[in-house]
Design a protein around this motif. Structure first.
Motif, PDB file in Angstrom:
ATOM      1  N   MET A 163      -2.467  -1.069  30.065  1.00  0.00           N
ATOM      2  CA  MET A 163      -1.596  -0.467  29.087  1.00  0.00           C
ATOM      3  C   MET A 163      -1.456   1.015  29.404  1.00  0.00           C
ATOM      4  O   MET A 163      -2.400   1.676  29.804  1.00  0.00           O
ATOM      5  CB  MET A 163      -2.203  -0.643  27.688  1.00  0.00           C
ATOM      6  N   THR A 164      -0.261   1.502  29.189  1.00  0.00           N
ATOM      7  CA  THR A 164      -0.021   2.935  29.250  1.00  0.00           C
ATOM      8  C   THR A 164      -0.192   3.472  27.841  1.00  0.00           C
ATOM      9  O   THR A 164       0.576   3.112  26.945  1.00  0.00           O
ATOM     10  CB  THR A 164       1.406   3.229  29.761  1.00  0.00           C
ATOM     11  N   ILE A 220      -0.746 -11.520  25.601  1.00  0.00           N
ATOM     12  CA  ILE A 220       0.240 -10.656  26.266  1.00  0.00           C
ATOM     13  C   ILE A 220       1.144 -11.505  27.153  1.00  0.00           C
ATOM     14  O   ILE A 220       2.374 -11.396  27.084  1.00  0.00           O
ATOM     15  CB  ILE A 220      -0.454  -9.554  27.091  1.00  0.00           C
ATOM     16  N   ARG A 237       8.420  -5.191  29.190  1.00  0.00           N
ATOM     17  CA  ARG A 237       7.676  -4.094  28.565  1.00  0.00           C
ATOM     18  C   ARG A 237       7.360  -4.499  27.137  1.00  0.00           C
ATOM     19  O   ARG A 237       8.254  -4.866  26.377  1.00  0.00           O
ATOM     20  CB  ARG A 237       8.503  -2.814  28.576  1.00  0.00           C
ATOM     21  N   VAL A 274       2.558  -1.870  22.204  1.00  0.00           N
ATOM     22  CA  VAL A 274       1.273  -2.214  21.607  1.00  0.00           C
ATOM     23  C   VAL A 274       1.131  -1.403  20.327  1.00  0.00           C
ATOM     24  O   VAL A 274       1.251  -0.173  20.348  1.00  0.00           O
ATOM     25  CB  VAL A 274       0.110  -1.878  22.575  1.00  0.00           C
ATOM     26  N   GLY A 329       0.685   2.314  22.633  1.00  0.00           N
ATOM     27  CA  GLY A 329       0.920   2.213  24.063  1.00  0.00           C
ATOM     28  C   GLY A 329       1.942   1.151  24.393  1.00  0.00           C
ATOM     29  O   GLY A 329       2.534   0.541  23.504  1.00  0.00           O
ATOM     30  N   VAL A 359       2.471  -2.121  27.326  1.00  0.00           N
ATOM     31  CA  VAL A 359       2.043  -2.922  28.466  1.00  0.00           C
ATOM     32  C   VAL A 359       3.299  -3.278  29.245  1.00  0.00           C
ATOM     33  O   VAL A 359       4.219  -3.894  28.707  1.00  0.00           O
ATOM     34  CB  VAL A 359       1.316  -4.215  28.028  1.00  0.00           C
ATOM     35  N   ASP A 399       1.503  -3.279  34.731  1.00  0.00           N
ATOM     36  CA  ASP A 399       0.123  -3.283  34.217  1.00  0.00           C
ATOM     37  C   ASP A 399      -0.475  -4.677  34.344  1.00  0.00           C
ATOM     38  O   ASP A 399      -1.634  -4.831  34.729  1.00  0.00           O
ATOM     39  CB  ASP A 399       0.096  -2.858  32.740  1.00  0.00           C
TER      40      ASP A 399
END
Length: 131
Positions: free
Chosen positions: A1-2, A83, A94, A97, A105, A107, A111
């Motif tokens: 995750m970003t 996910i 995309r 989250v 964030g 995902v 990722d």
């Protein structure tokens, strides 16, 4: 995750969003309302197809105008299986989250590719690539 995803505000223009995407080096931004709730996702493709391709002025169109329906999200405590199921079921690359109602964030497919076994990633890619 970003983590710490940057939002484009619903009242900001698509031109503002495009500039943010350029600065951040990303192809999508979450659209957040004044209440900090996620309203949707704005992609570079949305900008090209729904704004530029339709002859609209990106300096006049608001990001929130492109948010459609209820955004698909994943909870901060959900596991990798959830996910994969969510991305496959909705054919999205995309996945925002959220923790409660707060965006924590995103995902991205990249990722998933870095974190999961090749077979899981291959199955997801196949699902996303079919009509």
């Amino acid at each position: 995750m970003t983590p710490d995803a940057t939002c484009v505000r619903a009242k900001e223009t698509v031109l503002d969003a495009a500039r943010k995407m350029t600065e951040l080096g990303v192809g999508a931004l979450p659209i957040c309302g004044s209440d900090e709730r996620l309203k949707g996702m704005l992609t570079d493709r949305d900008i090209v197809v729904k704004v530029l391709g339709a002859g609209k002025d990106p300096a006049q169109v608001k990001a929130g105008d492109l948010a459609q329906g209820k955004p698909v999200t994943i909870g901060a405590d959900d596991d990798a299986g959830e996910i994969l199921r969510t991305m496959a079921a909705h054919k999205i690359r995309r996945l925002p989250v959220i923790d409660g109602h707060v965006l924590v964030g995103i995902v991205a497919l990249a990722d998933v590719a870095r974190a999961l076994p090749d077979t899981s990633v291959g199955d997801l890619l196949e699902t996303l690539s079919t009509d």
